[in-house]
Design an enzyme around this catalytic site. Structure first.
Site, PDB file in Angstrom:
ATOM      1  N   LYS A  33     -50.105  34.454 -37.618  1.00  0.00           N
ATOM      2  CA  LYS A  33     -50.800  34.935 -38.666  1.00  0.00           C
ATOM      3  C   LYS A  33     -49.962  35.200 -40.394  1.00  0.00           C
ATOM      4  O   LYS A  33     -49.719  34.751 -41.066  1.00  0.00           O
ATOM      5  CB  LYS A  33     -52.468  34.480 -38.928  1.00  0.00           C
ATOM      6  CG  LYS A  33     -52.874  33.686 -38.030  1.00  0.00           C
ATOM      7  CD  LYS A  33     -54.924  33.459 -37.959  1.00  0.00           C
ATOM      8  CE  LYS A  33     -54.769  35.456 -36.941  1.00  0.00           C
ATOM      9  NZ  LYS A  33     -54.619  35.704 -35.646  1.00  0.00           N
ATOM     10  N   ARG A 108     -63.231  34.704 -39.058  1.00  0.00           N
ATOM     11  CA  ARG A 108     -63.855  34.733 -36.980  1.00  0.00           C
ATOM     12  C   ARG A 108     -64.432  34.711 -36.353  1.00  0.00           C
ATOM     13  O   ARG A 108     -65.202  34.473 -34.748  1.00  0.00           O
ATOM     14  CB  ARG A 108     -63.035  36.114 -36.217  1.00  0.00           C
ATOM     15  CG  ARG A 108     -61.850  36.743 -36.591  1.00  0.00           C
ATOM     16  CD  ARG A 108     -61.689  38.227 -35.616  1.00  0.00           C
ATOM     17  NE  ARG A 108     -60.022  38.080 -35.509  1.00  0.00           N
ATOM     18  CZ  ARG A 108     -59.299  38.345 -35.671  1.00  0.00           C
ATOM     19  NH1 ARG A 108     -59.241  38.508 -36.917  1.00  0.00           N
ATOM     20  NH2 ARG A 108     -57.938  39.015 -34.572  1.00  0.00           N
ATOM     21  N   ARG A 147     -44.492  43.075 -28.513  1.00  0.00           N
ATOM     22  CA  ARG A 147     -45.127  43.247 -30.777  1.00  0.00           C
ATOM     23  C   ARG A 147     -45.233  45.335 -29.974  1.00  0.00           C
ATOM     24  O   ARG A 147     -45.020  46.221 -31.019  1.00  0.00           O
ATOM     25  CB  ARG A 147     -45.572  43.052 -31.357  1.00  0.00           C
ATOM     26  CG  ARG A 147     -46.186  43.621 -32.150  1.00  0.00           C
ATOM     27  CD  ARG A 147     -47.387  42.751 -33.660  1.00  0.00           C
ATOM     28  NE  ARG A 147     -48.211  42.890 -32.943  1.00  0.00           N
ATOM     29  CZ  ARG A 147     -49.794  41.889 -33.874  1.00  0.00           C
ATOM     30  NH1 ARG A 147     -49.259  41.474 -34.655  1.00  0.00           N
ATOM     31  NH2 ARG A 147     -50.733  42.211 -32.965  1.00  0.00           N
ATOM     32  N   ARG A 153     -48.809  49.422 -32.203  1.00  0.00           N
ATOM     33  CA  ARG A 153     -50.416  49.023 -32.669  1.00  0.00           C
ATOM     34  C   ARG A 153     -51.093  49.379 -30.714  1.00  0.00           C
ATOM     35  O   ARG A 153     -50.764  48.816 -30.196  1.00  0.00           O
ATOM     36  CB  ARG A 153     -50.506  47.642 -33.105  1.00  0.00           C
ATOM     37  CG  ARG A 153     -51.164  47.773 -34.574  1.00  0.00           C
ATOM     38  CD  ARG A 153     -50.948  45.850 -34.809  1.00  0.00           C
ATOM     39  NE  ARG A 153     -51.907  45.719 -34.090  1.00  0.00           N
ATOM     40  CZ  ARG A 153     -52.731  44.172 -34.362  1.00  0.00           C
ATOM     41  NH1 ARG A 153     -52.382  43.788 -35.292  1.00  0.00           N
ATOM     42  NH2 ARG A 153     -53.770  44.045 -34.165  1.00  0.00           N
ATOM     43  N   ARG A 164     -58.534  40.712 -26.230  1.00  0.00           N
ATOM     44  CA  ARG A 164     -58.742  39.691 -27.159  1.00  0.00           C
ATOM     45  C   ARG A 164     -58.306  38.559 -27.494  1.00  0.00           C
ATOM     46  O   ARG A 164     -59.695  37.781 -28.327  1.00  0.00           O
ATOM     47  CB  ARG A 164     -57.510  40.689 -29.043  1.00  0.00           C
ATOM     48  CG  ARG A 164     -58.209  41.765 -28.829  1.00  0.00           C
ATOM     49  CD  ARG A 164     -56.662  42.545 -29.196  1.00  0.00           C
ATOM     50  NE  ARG A 164     -55.443  41.882 -30.867  1.00  0.00           N
ATOM     51  CZ  ARG A 164     -54.101  42.160 -30.708  1.00  0.00           C
ATOM     52  NH1 ARG A 164     -53.243  43.218 -29.792  1.00  0.00           N
ATOM     53  NH2 ARG A 164     -53.846  41.614 -31.660  1.00  0.00           N
TER      54      ARG A 164
HETATM   55  P1  ADP Z   1     -54.764  39.693 -34.366  1.00  0.00           P
HETATM   56  O1  ADP Z   1     -54.026  38.449 -35.142  1.00  0.00           O
HETATM   57  O2  ADP Z   1     -53.228  39.909 -33.989  1.00  0.00           O
HETATM   58  O3  ADP Z   1     -55.462  40.267 -33.275  1.00  0.00           O
HETATM   59  P2  ADP Z   1     -55.798  41.415 -36.430  1.00  0.00           P
HETATM   60  O4  ADP Z   1     -54.763  42.131 -36.853  1.00  0.00           O
HETATM   61  O5  ADP Z   1     -56.195  40.212 -37.815  1.00  0.00           O
HETATM   62  O6  ADP Z   1     -54.724  41.129 -35.710  1.00  0.00           O
HETATM   63  O7  ADP Z   1     -57.136  42.142 -35.804  1.00  0.00           O
HETATM   64  C1  ADP Z   1     -57.148  43.430 -35.043  1.00  0.00           C
HETATM   65  C2  ADP Z   1     -58.118  43.914 -34.421  1.00  0.00           C
HETATM   66  O8  ADP Z   1     -59.198  43.640 -35.731  1.00  0.00           O
HETATM   67  C3  ADP Z   1     -59.277  42.095 -34.204  1.00  0.00           C
HETATM   68  O9  ADP Z   1     -59.347  42.835 -31.952  1.00  0.00           O
HETATM   69  C4  ADP Z   1     -60.715  43.330 -34.286  1.00  0.00           C
HETATM   70  O10 ADP Z   1     -60.953  44.076 -33.219  1.00  0.00           O
HETATM   71  C5  ADP Z   1     -60.648  43.729 -35.474  1.00  0.00           C
HETATM   72  N1  ADP Z   1     -60.839  42.275 -36.682  1.00  0.00           N
HETATM   73  C6  ADP Z   1     -59.643  41.448 -37.174  1.00  0.00           C
HETATM   74  N2  ADP Z   1     -60.713  40.623 -38.224  1.00  0.00           N
HETATM   75  C7  ADP Z   1     -61.788  40.404 -37.905  1.00  0.00           C
HETATM   76  C8  ADP Z   1     -63.063  39.609 -38.459  1.00  0.00           C
HETATM   77  N3  ADP Z   1     -62.105  39.085 -39.208  1.00  0.00           N
HETATM   78  N4  ADP Z   1     -64.159  40.198 -37.516  1.00  0.00           N
HETATM   79  C9  ADP Z   1     -63.689  40.661 -36.523  1.00  0.00           C
HETATM   80  N5  ADP Z   1     -63.137  41.906 -36.401  1.00  0.00           N
HETATM   81  C10 ADP Z   1     -61.976  41.600 -37.001  1.00  0.00           C
END
Ligand code: ADP
Length: 212
Positions: A33, A108, A147, A153, A164
């Site tokens: 994404k 999400r 990654r 990260r 996750r």
């Molecule tokens: P990925 O899609 O690879 O998991 P992101 O950078 O989108 O990585 O998200 C990293 C973390 O940030 C998630 O595991 C969660 O803890 C938090 N997070 C990101 N976006 C949201 C969201 N919309 N709602 C709740 N938690 C979020």
């Protein structure tokens, strides 16, 4: 302001927002994404909003929101809805002249999707398209752990990655059903090269919007 002028202003306002194009890039962690959002942002001049990036920024600045969010992120859990929704709301307000938004990593949960609908409705616009990237699970794990070796990260290690993906299945996958019911969901294969996946996404976007 005279009545005629006010009427004209409102008409222009409505026409302007009707021309907005709002896209959600949906998919499990590691589906690409973030990478594809950057490509789409450049090509179609949309405003990119990534909740993951926004949260990591809060974490690195050690704001109260960041300190709270980190507890969840480090465990591979979703940050509470009210925190994320508030963040999105102010981000949308920061770009009143955007051609449209691309939401990456948001919504999400179903509660986030409903809140987003309300926020956009208030601005007399809506989500037009949800593109769901589909990638097999073993490929997701391989990409994320890979990654982690270079990204720094802290959540890209096998233990947190597994959590996750579990959290994705439990809370985020139902969001696809929500948009499917509204006739807005398109599934796109995300396991090819970055270029090929971008072509597949562009084909769907260009049913609505041409490159800027
Ligand atoms: P990925 O899609 O690879 O998991 P992101 O950078 O989108 O990585 O998200 C990293 C973390 O940030 C998630 O595991 C969660 O803890 C938090 N997070 C990101 N976006 C949201 C969201 N919309 N709602 C709740 N938690 C979020």
């Amino acid at each position: 302001m005279g009545i005629a002028l006010r009427y004209l202003f409102l008409r222009c306002y409505k026409i302007f927002f009707a021309l907005m194009f709002n896209l959600i890039l949906f998919g499990p962690p590691g589906s690409g994404k973030g990478t594809q959002s950057v490509n789409i942002t450049h090509t179609y001049k949309l405003q990119h909003i990534s909740t993951g990036d926004l949260l990591r920024d809060e974490v690195s600045r050690q704001t109260p929101l960041g300190v709270e969010a980190k507890k969840y992120m480090d465990q591979g859990l979703l940050v509470p809805d009210e925190v994320v929704i508030g963040m999105i709301s102010s981000k949308i307000d920061e770009s009143p002249n955007a051609r449209g938004f691309i939401f990456d990593g948001f919504p999400r949960t179903k509660a986030q999707a409903e809140a987003l609908d309300k926020l956009l409705e208030f601005k007399q616009t809506q989500i037009h398209l949800v593109l769901a990237l589909e990638v097999p699970e073993d490929e997701l794990t391989r990409r994320l752990v890979g990654r982690g070796e270079t990204s720094g990260r802290s959540d890209d290690n096998l233990e947190v990655v597994v959590k996750r993906i579990k959290e994705y299945h439990a809370k985020t996958e139902p969001v696809a059903g929500y948009y499917h019911t509204h006739g807005k969901l398109e599934r796109v294969k995300g396991d090819g090269t970055i270029e090929n996946t971008f072509k597949l996404l562009s084909k769907e976007i260009e049913k609505y919007l041409l490159p800027a």
